[in-house]
Scaffold this active site. Structure first.
Site, short mmCIF file in Angstrom:
data_model
loop_
_atom_site.label_atom_id
_atom_site.label_comp_id
_atom_site.label_asym_id
_atom_site.label_seq_id
_atom_site.Cartn_x
_atom_site.Cartn_y
_atom_site.Cartn_z
N ASP A 24 16.12 52.69 -4.74
CA ASP A 24 15.07 52.47 -5.73
C ASP A 24 14.14 51.43 -5.15
O ASP A 24 14.48 50.25 -5.06
CB ASP A 24 15.70 51.97 -7.04
N LYS A 87 4.17 47.95 -3.85
CA LYS A 87 4.23 49.31 -4.38
C LYS A 87 2.91 49.70 -5.05
O LYS A 87 2.51 50.86 -5.04
CB LYS A 87 5.38 49.41 -5.38
N GLU A 187 11.61 58.84 -10.26
CA GLU A 187 12.48 57.85 -10.91
C GLU A 187 13.12 58.38 -12.19
O GLU A 187 14.34 58.23 -12.37
CB GLU A 187 11.70 56.55 -11.16
N ASP A 211 10.79 53.63 -19.29
CA ASP A 211 11.01 52.65 -18.22
C ASP A 211 10.08 51.46 -18.39
O ASP A 211 8.87 51.55 -18.17
CB ASP A 211 10.78 53.34 -16.86
P1 ADP Z 1 10.44 46.65 -11.99
O1 ADP Z 1 10.73 48.01 -12.49
O2 ADP Z 1 9.01 46.22 -12.23
O3 ADP Z 1 10.86 46.46 -10.56
P2 ADP Z 1 12.75 45.51 -13.42
O4 ADP Z 1 13.20 46.79 -13.97
O5 ADP Z 1 13.59 44.85 -12.39
O6 ADP Z 1 11.25 45.58 -12.90
O7 ADP Z 1 12.57 44.51 -14.68
C1 ADP Z 1 12.23 43.17 -14.56
C2 ADP Z 1 11.95 42.62 -15.94
O8 ADP Z 1 13.14 42.67 -16.72
C3 ADP Z 1 11.48 41.17 -15.94
O9 ADP Z 1 10.36 41.04 -16.79
C4 ADP Z 1 12.68 40.43 -16.52
O10 ADP Z 1 12.30 39.26 -17.23
C5 ADP Z 1 13.25 41.46 -17.48
N1 ADP Z 1 14.63 41.18 -17.87
C6 ADP Z 1 15.70 41.01 -17.04
N2 ADP Z 1 16.79 40.72 -17.74
C7 ADP Z 1 16.45 40.71 -19.06
C8 ADP Z 1 17.16 40.47 -20.30
N3 ADP Z 1 18.43 40.16 -20.29
N4 ADP Z 1 16.44 40.57 -21.44
C9 ADP Z 1 15.14 40.86 -21.45
N5 ADP Z 1 14.41 41.09 -20.32
C10 ADP Z 1 15.06 41.02 -19.14
MG MG Z 2 11.89 49.80 -11.92
#
Ligand code: ADP
Ligand code: MG
Length: 614
Positions: A24, A87, A187, A211
């Site tokens: 991913d 990205k 995805e 997502d």
């Molecule tokens: P991306 O798809 O952009 O790479 P992610 O799927 O890794 O991002 O998500 C990152 C986001 O998830 C951040 O904004 C982070 O603050 C949020 N996040 C991570 N853990 C939690 C949680 N326990 N509760 C709420 N938001 C969360």
């Molecule tokens: Mg993601």
């Protein structure tokens, strides 16, 4: 079966794993997974703590490249040498990113000759492909350490809305990282596979994948039939995500406390505290913290109130996605949550409420896409026998038409299984055979593409040119095997052949071919124009000769001479390679003979009518 190879440089025997990894490659975080003892598993880093690798690349003072958590620490102290969100730049031109280039803390530039955007670090320029390759190398290393063997094959995921260029760029990044990218998977498709959706071939389902990441949001509706995933619609906002929740919390707190606009350290600390509060409230009712000696608190109700407008925006997008898919909410069978921000309770609640059913959230929403990519990889490795391969055609497929031109029947990136057809006819009177040559590639002239095979449709009943109706059908089955059928529809004469070499093109050859097609697009267009002019000219010459032969007595000697002169001129031009000259000669001949042809036709008609009663 693992192969053994010898690393000559290190003088060590290196095992080569036959595992295909799933990756991913995310905007904020990336991760790698593989199937271990029948189950998908996301690979942890050295400290055995975290499966997520921040998608951040830092160039240190010696131009050494650091990826992941260590690079993330440099985001504040050394922003111009620390690259994030690559990205967002994949497969984009400078114009494409103009609107959001201020979003980056580093320099995004365009170069005159090159259309695709580059990033400036120090005095060097990097393409997003090279930068993404660094993230991929980090993931490759990680899994190689875990397996104590080298890996070379991967499946990489991309958003469903990624276009061809963006997908190709992702493929190329894989290649640069030393990975043979067997497939680029959407995805949402991967997320579904992680939950086992689509693995039972006989089940038809409609699935919503919601997502919500750090900075991007998308919702996709997939229809899964007999193992084939089709994206019915996608909606979203490439600048909406958990970061906006953090910002909303900061603004709420800033009503009570004062922070100097220019005090970046405090602002940064406040942002981190806001994120911490948000995360805490995903499992607790209350949060208390402090900054610069001032205590700050937040409870669940308040959080829900302040982020509610943002969550509502995502629900609007869901509504649009359902409408675009021409569905109603009751048609949705499953709702899958992806992305770290779906841990926020209000998000879960609102999504479940909107779709009127419980959501799938048992898997870690950060890992679900990578886990699904690993499942897809396993299917490709042939480990899950009864699952259909999901694929797209890697290159366009078509046949040769007059003058060596490529006529595409199934375009590149078409999902398979696929079927398509087109009608053709003969070019010579009384023609009884037709050769069908099948090619693969992106160029306009078949000689530049790859020949997959040819066959002859025999036994067409003799008819004047242009009268036979010959249908050519291409069918690609789920295993990627191409069948070509030719049928003369008036007589029913038909021939069918199976072409197996569809995947005979290696990744490298494909990259070269695609590059060539871009480089040669202009000369191809010229060559095509010239060929078309020549074909048209030859047809006109044939009719002109016919016309002169059958209308000897109608044309005056002067007219005959002039017509002959113009045909000689045109014939001479066809021998050369000047398209404009050919067109000019055709034009002259046409303009001159047009009134003559009309006169001849009128005379011939009245001759034919003579003696007949109306
Ligand atoms: P991306 O798809 O952009 O790479 P992610 O799927 O890794 O991002 O998500 C990152 C986001 O998830 C951040 O904004 C982070 O603050 C949020 N996040 C991570 N853990 C939690 C949680 N326990 N509760 C709420 N938001 C969360
Ligand atoms: Mg993601």
């Amino acid at each position: 079966m693992a192969k053994i190879s010898i690393d000559l440089k290190a003088g060590k025997v290196k095992k080569e794993s036959d595992v295909i990894i799933g990756i991913d490659l995310g905007t904020t975080n990336s991760l790698v997974a593989y199937i271990k003892e029948g189950k998908p598993l996301a690979v942890k880093g050295e400290n055995q703590k975290n499966t997520l690798v921040p998608s951040i690349i830092h160039f240190d003072e010696n131009n050494k490249i650091i990826v992941g958590d260590t690079a993330k620490e440099k985001l504040i102290s050394n922003p111009e040498n620390t690259i994030y969100s690559v990205k967002r730049l994949m497969g984009k031109s400078f114009n494409d990113v103009l609107d959001f280039k201020d979003h980056f803390g580093y320099e995004v530039i365009d170069e005159d000759e090159e259309k695709l955007v580059k990033v400036k670090v120090g005095n060097r320029f990097y393409t997003p492909i090279e930068l993404s390759a660094e993230i991929l190398k980090e993931l490759k290393n990680r899994v190689e350490k875990e397996l104590e063997a080298t890996v070379s094959k991967a499946v990489i995921t991309v958003p469903a809305y990624f276009n061809d260029t963006q997908r190709q760029a992702t493929r190329d990044a894989g290649k640069l990282a030393g990975l043979d990218v067997l497939r680029i998977v959407n995805e949402p498709t991967a997320a579904s596979l992680a939950y086992g959706v689509g693995l039972a071939n006989d089940l038809d389902e409609t699935v919503v994948v919601y997502d919500l990441g750090g900075g991007t949001f998308d919702v996709s509706i997939l229809e899964i039939r007999e193992g084939i995933f089709e994206v019915l619609s996608t909606h979203g906002d490439t600048f909406l995500g958990g970061d906006d929740f953090d910002r909303a919390i900061m603004e709420y707190w800033l009503k009570d406390i004062n922070i100097n606009e220019k005090d970046n350290t405090s602002k940064q600390a406040l942002r981190l505290l806001a994120e911490e509060a948000k995360k805490r409230l995903s499992s607790n009712e209350e949060f208390e913290g402090e900054i610069n000696g001032i205590s700050l608190s937040l409870d669940r109700n308040t959080l829900d109130q302040i982020i509610s407008p943002i969550v509502e925006k995502t629900i609007d997008a869901c509504r649009k996605a359902v409408t675009d898919a021409e569905l109603e909410i009751k048609d949705i069978d499953k709702v899958i949550l992806v992305g770290g921000s779906t841990r926020t309770l209000l998000v879960k609640e609102k999504v479940a409420e909107f779709f009127g059913k419980p959501v799938f959230d048992e898997l870690d929403p950060d890992e679900v896409v990578a886990l699904g990519a690993a499942v897809q990889a396993d299917v490709l490795a042939g480990k899950q026998k009864d699952v259909l391969l999901l694929d797209v055609t890697p290159l366009s497929l078509g046949i040769e038409t007059m003058g060596g031109l490529m006529d595409v029947i199934i375009p590149r990136n078409n999902k398979i299984p696929a079927r398509a057809g087109r009608n053709y006819t003969t070019s010579i009177d009384g023609q009884t055979n037709l050769k069908v040559s099948v090619f693969q590639g992106e160029r306009d002239l078949v000689k530049d593409n790859r020949k997959l095979g040819e066959f002859i449709l025999k036994g067409i009943p003799p008819m004047p040119a242009g009268i036979p109706k010959i249908a050519i059908h291409f069918v690609i089955d789920a295993d990627g095997i191409l069948k070509v059928k030719a049928e003369e529809e008036r007589s029913g004469v038909q021939t069918e052949v199976e072409i197996r070499s569809q995947y005979g093109v290696s990744e490298e050859e494909m990259a070269i071919m695609l590059l060539e097609s871009l480089k040669n697009a202009e000369s191809d267009m010229k060559a095509r124009g010239l060929l078309e002019a020549k074909i048209e000219a030859k047809n006109i010459l044939l009719s002109a000769d016919k016309f002169m032969k059958s209308n000897k007595e109608i044309l005056s000697p002067e007219e005959m001479k002039q017509t002959q002169l113009l045909t000689i001129q045109l014939r001479a031009s066809v021998e050369g390679n000047d398209k404009d000259l050919i067109n000019e000669c055709m034009h002259q001949l046409n303009t001159y003979t047009n009134p003559l042809a009309h006169r001849a036709m009128d005379l011939n008609i009245s001759k034919a009518m003579k003696g007949k009663k109306i």
